[in-house]
Motif scaffolding. Structure first.
Motif, PDB file in Angstrom:
ATOM      1  N   SER A  77      -1.382  -6.683 -33.293  1.00 16.81           N
ATOM      2  CA  SER A  77      -2.111  -7.755 -33.972  1.00 16.81           C
ATOM      3  C   SER A  77      -1.269  -8.286 -35.117  1.00 16.81           C
ATOM      4  N   SER A  78      -1.565  -9.515 -35.514  1.00 16.94           N
ATOM      5  CA  SER A  78      -0.776 -10.160 -36.562  1.00 16.94           C
ATOM      6  C   SER A  78      -1.241  -9.682 -37.930  1.00 16.94           C
ATOM      7  N   SER A 112      -0.613 -11.967 -29.121  1.00 18.90           N
ATOM      8  CA  SER A 112      -2.039 -12.151 -29.428  1.00 18.90           C
ATOM      9  C   SER A 112      -2.821 -10.867 -29.173  1.00 18.90           C
ATOM     10  N   LEU A 113      -3.997 -10.801 -29.752  1.00 13.22           N
ATOM     11  CA  LEU A 113      -4.872  -9.645 -29.550  1.00 13.22           C
ATOM     12  C   LEU A 113      -5.446  -9.611 -28.143  1.00 13.22           C
ATOM     13  N   PRO A 156      -8.994  -8.173 -41.700  1.00  8.08           N
ATOM     14  CA  PRO A 156      -8.890  -9.178 -40.624  1.00  8.08           C
ATOM     15  C   PRO A 156      -7.808  -8.813 -39.621  1.00  8.08           C
ATOM     16  N   ASN A 157      -8.088  -9.106 -38.352  1.00 11.87           N
ATOM     17  CA  ASN A 157      -7.158  -8.941 -37.228  1.00 11.87           C
ATOM     18  C   ASN A 157      -6.804  -7.510 -36.894  1.00 11.87           C
ATOM     19  N   SER A 212      -2.447  -0.772 -37.028  1.00 10.55           N
ATOM     20  CA  SER A 212      -2.940  -1.601 -35.938  1.00 10.55           C
ATOM     21  C   SER A 212      -2.861  -0.858 -34.605  1.00 10.55           C
ATOM     22  N   PRO A 261      -2.573  -9.837 -41.468  1.00 15.07           N
ATOM     23  CA  PRO A 261      -3.432 -10.805 -42.148  1.00 15.07           C
ATOM     24  C   PRO A 261      -2.748 -11.333 -43.407  1.00 15.07           C
TER      25      PRO A 261
END
Length: 192
Positions: free
Chosen positions: A129-130, A122-123, A187-188, A158, A132
């Protein structure tokens, strides 16, 4: 031929057979004295029997060579096991360092899960980060100060975002985008 000559002849034949049988028995690693008496009393039958018997010296030599080979193989196996254990410990130590840097603990992940179903970090833990939805992992480009850089993977982008070397205002592009977008709009990519 008289009775005395016949006994003398039997005695000479017994001694000859006894000597021959004893010599063969000794060369085969067997008791020469016992075989001498067998050859003396049973003559030709003892000679046939001792010729058919195996050589005890050769069998003992084969046994010793086999034992030496077994010991060598056991030692070789033990050395391989020690080497594999040392490599395993080294690998675990290296993975622990990576886990610490990423802020995750892969030792808690069950080994029975298929590789694709492993949970993503998780962030909130500061980990990777995952990706998107709808974006590929590879083929990312960065427009830094008017110069195009890349291709990078999403993981690289990331990591740069987490380290602060990629700002939310930097332009990024990947296959599937119509135009360059700011990194902050992906995102993310940046922690909330």
């Amino acid at each position: 031929m008289g009775g005395g000559e016949q006994i003398a002849l039997q005695l000479v034949v017994g001694l000859v057979f006894g000597g021959i049988v004893a010599a063969i028995a000794h060369s085969k690693g067997r008791n020469a004295v016992g075989w001498f008496f067998l050859g003396f009393f049973f003559g030709c039958i003892s000679l046939i029997i001792i010729l058919c018997l195996s050589n005890v010296k050769e069998e003992q030599a084969k046994w010793n060579n086999n034992e030496i080979e077994q010991r060598r193989l056991r030692e070789q196996l033990r050395q391989e096991q020690l080497k594999n254990e040392a490599l395993r410990q080294h690998t675990v130590a290296r993975l622990d360092i990576h886990d610490q840097k990423l802020g995750i603990d892969t030792r808690d992940v069950p080994t029975s899960l298929p590789l694709g179903s492993l949970p993503r970090p998780s962030l909130m833990t500061g980990a990777v980060s995952s990706l998107p939805a709808g974006f590929p992992e590879a083929g990312w480009y960065v427009n830094s100060n008017g110069a195009q850089e890349g291709p990078y993977t999403y993981s690289n982008i990331s990591a740069r975002a987490r380290q602060g070397t990629l700002s939310p205002d930097t332009l990024v592009w990947v296959q599937g985008m119509d135009e360059w977008r700011t990194a902050g709009s992906i995102p993310n990519l940046f922690p909330a």
